[in-house]
Scaffold this motif. Structure first.
Motif, PDB file in Angstrom:
ATOM      1  N   TRP A   1     -21.460  21.195  10.571  1.00 23.91           N
ATOM      2  CA  TRP A   1     -21.027  22.509  11.041  1.00 23.91           C
ATOM      3  C   TRP A   1     -22.045  23.206  11.931  1.00 23.91           C
TER       4      TRP A   1
ATOM      5  N   THR B   1     -23.391  30.914   6.033  1.00 24.72           N
ATOM      6  CA  THR B   1     -24.115  30.260   7.127  1.00 24.72           C
ATOM      7  C   THR B   1     -25.548  29.957   6.722  1.00 24.72           C
TER       8      THR B   1
ATOM      9  N   ALA C   1     -21.999  20.181   5.308  1.00 24.47           N
ATOM     10  CA  ALA C   1     -22.727  21.271   5.972  1.00 24.47           C
ATOM     11  C   ALA C   1     -23.355  20.873   7.298  1.00 24.47           C
TER      12      ALA C   1
ATOM     13  N   VAL D   1     -25.471  26.920   4.751  1.00 27.13           N
ATOM     14  CA  VAL D   1     -25.279  25.758   5.623  1.00 27.13           C
ATOM     15  C   VAL D   1     -26.606  25.336   6.246  1.00 27.13           C
TER      16      VAL D   1
ATOM     17  N   PHE E   1     -19.418  20.913  -0.160  1.00 24.47           N
ATOM     18  CA  PHE E   1     -20.131  21.764   0.792  1.00 24.47           C
ATOM     19  C   PHE E   1     -21.368  21.040   1.316  1.00 24.47           C
TER      20      PHE E   1
ATOM     21  N   VAL F   1     -18.709  27.512  11.272  1.00 21.01           N
ATOM     22  CA  VAL F   1     -18.499  27.238   9.847  1.00 21.01           C
ATOM     23  C   VAL F   1     -17.029  27.470   9.530  1.00 21.01           C
TER      24      VAL F   1
END
Length: 243
Positions: free
Chosen positions: A218, A18, A215, A21, A211, A199
């Protein structure tokens, strides 16, 4: 928001992914980002730690680790067993404040949950957040049992006068059960704070290019993303009598 403290309802809930992210979404929005890990436990020597994983996934961030201890224990216990000086709340707050002077966003990732002890004096990540005047983002698990730990963490923050920015589900399952689906509505209610992201399970195993491309989808706009809590919750809501 210059500093954001990231904590979890416990271990293995997806805090590091996270954090990656959040870092990537901020970078994509044109912000400079630093990631601070006050105490990395369970690694030693040249082993990769959490900040290394954030850099691998998100790219382009300043990564700082204040101390590492080999035993996979609470920081205070791990430091004591290693015979090393612990890193307390004041050292954490000072390091984050310094990074904030030349970064748009500093993400401070804790170890374990909010009240895990940093040192023998009992200082915690919550104390660091209070010293910084920084909000906290809570990473929660998706399924059964998460409502209690989320409510307890939110209550502990309120008791200390620390703002809870919101909740992110750290690992949303590909096949969510009834509890997980219902928790999307219940998590913000028990936290008295908005749901700010979900996520996908296994996101940490994505190739970095994939990713980074995904990201921002999310997490919600307050975290530099495009995720919509209302729409996601409606899409995942259980049909009466199903599951």
């Amino acid at each position: 928001m210059a500093v954001l403290v990231v904590t979890g309802t416990g271990t293995e809930v997806g805090k590091t992914v996270t954090t990656a992210v959040l870092a990537r979404a901020a970078l994509a929005a044109g912000r400079s980002v630093a990631v601070l890990k006050p105490a990395q436990t369970g690694v030693s020597g040249d082993e990769r730690g959490d900040v290394d994983e954030v850099v691998r996934l998100a790219g382009g961030v300043t990564a700082v680790e204040l101390a590492r201890f080999p035993d996979p224990l609470a920081p205070a216990t791990a430091a004591r067993r290693a015979g090393l000086a612990p890193v307390g709340a004041r050292e954490t707050a000072d390091a984050a404040a310094k990074l904030a002077t030349d970064h748009d966003l500093v993400l401070v990732e804790g170890a374990g949950g909010l009240l895990v002890r940093f040192d023998a004096a009992g200082s915690t990540l919550a104390d660091a957040a209070r010293l910084l005047g920084a909000p906290v983002l809570l990473v929660a698990s998706a399924g059964l049992g998460t409502l209690n730990t989320t409510a307890l963490t939110a209550e502990a923050l309120r008791a200390r006068g620390v703002d809870l920015l919101g909740v992110v589900v750290g690992s949303w399952p590909g096949a969510p059960d009834l509890a997980a689906r219902c928790n999307l509505a219940d998590l913000p209610a028990v936290a008295d704070a908005p749901l700010l992201g979900a996520v996908p399970e296994g996101a940490g195993a994505y190739e970095p290019v994939a990713f980074r491309a995904a990201a921002a989808g999310w997490v919600a706009p307050p975290l530099d993303g495009t995720w919509d809590a209302t729409r996601f919750t409606a899409e995942q809501a259980p049909v009466r009598g199903s599951l």
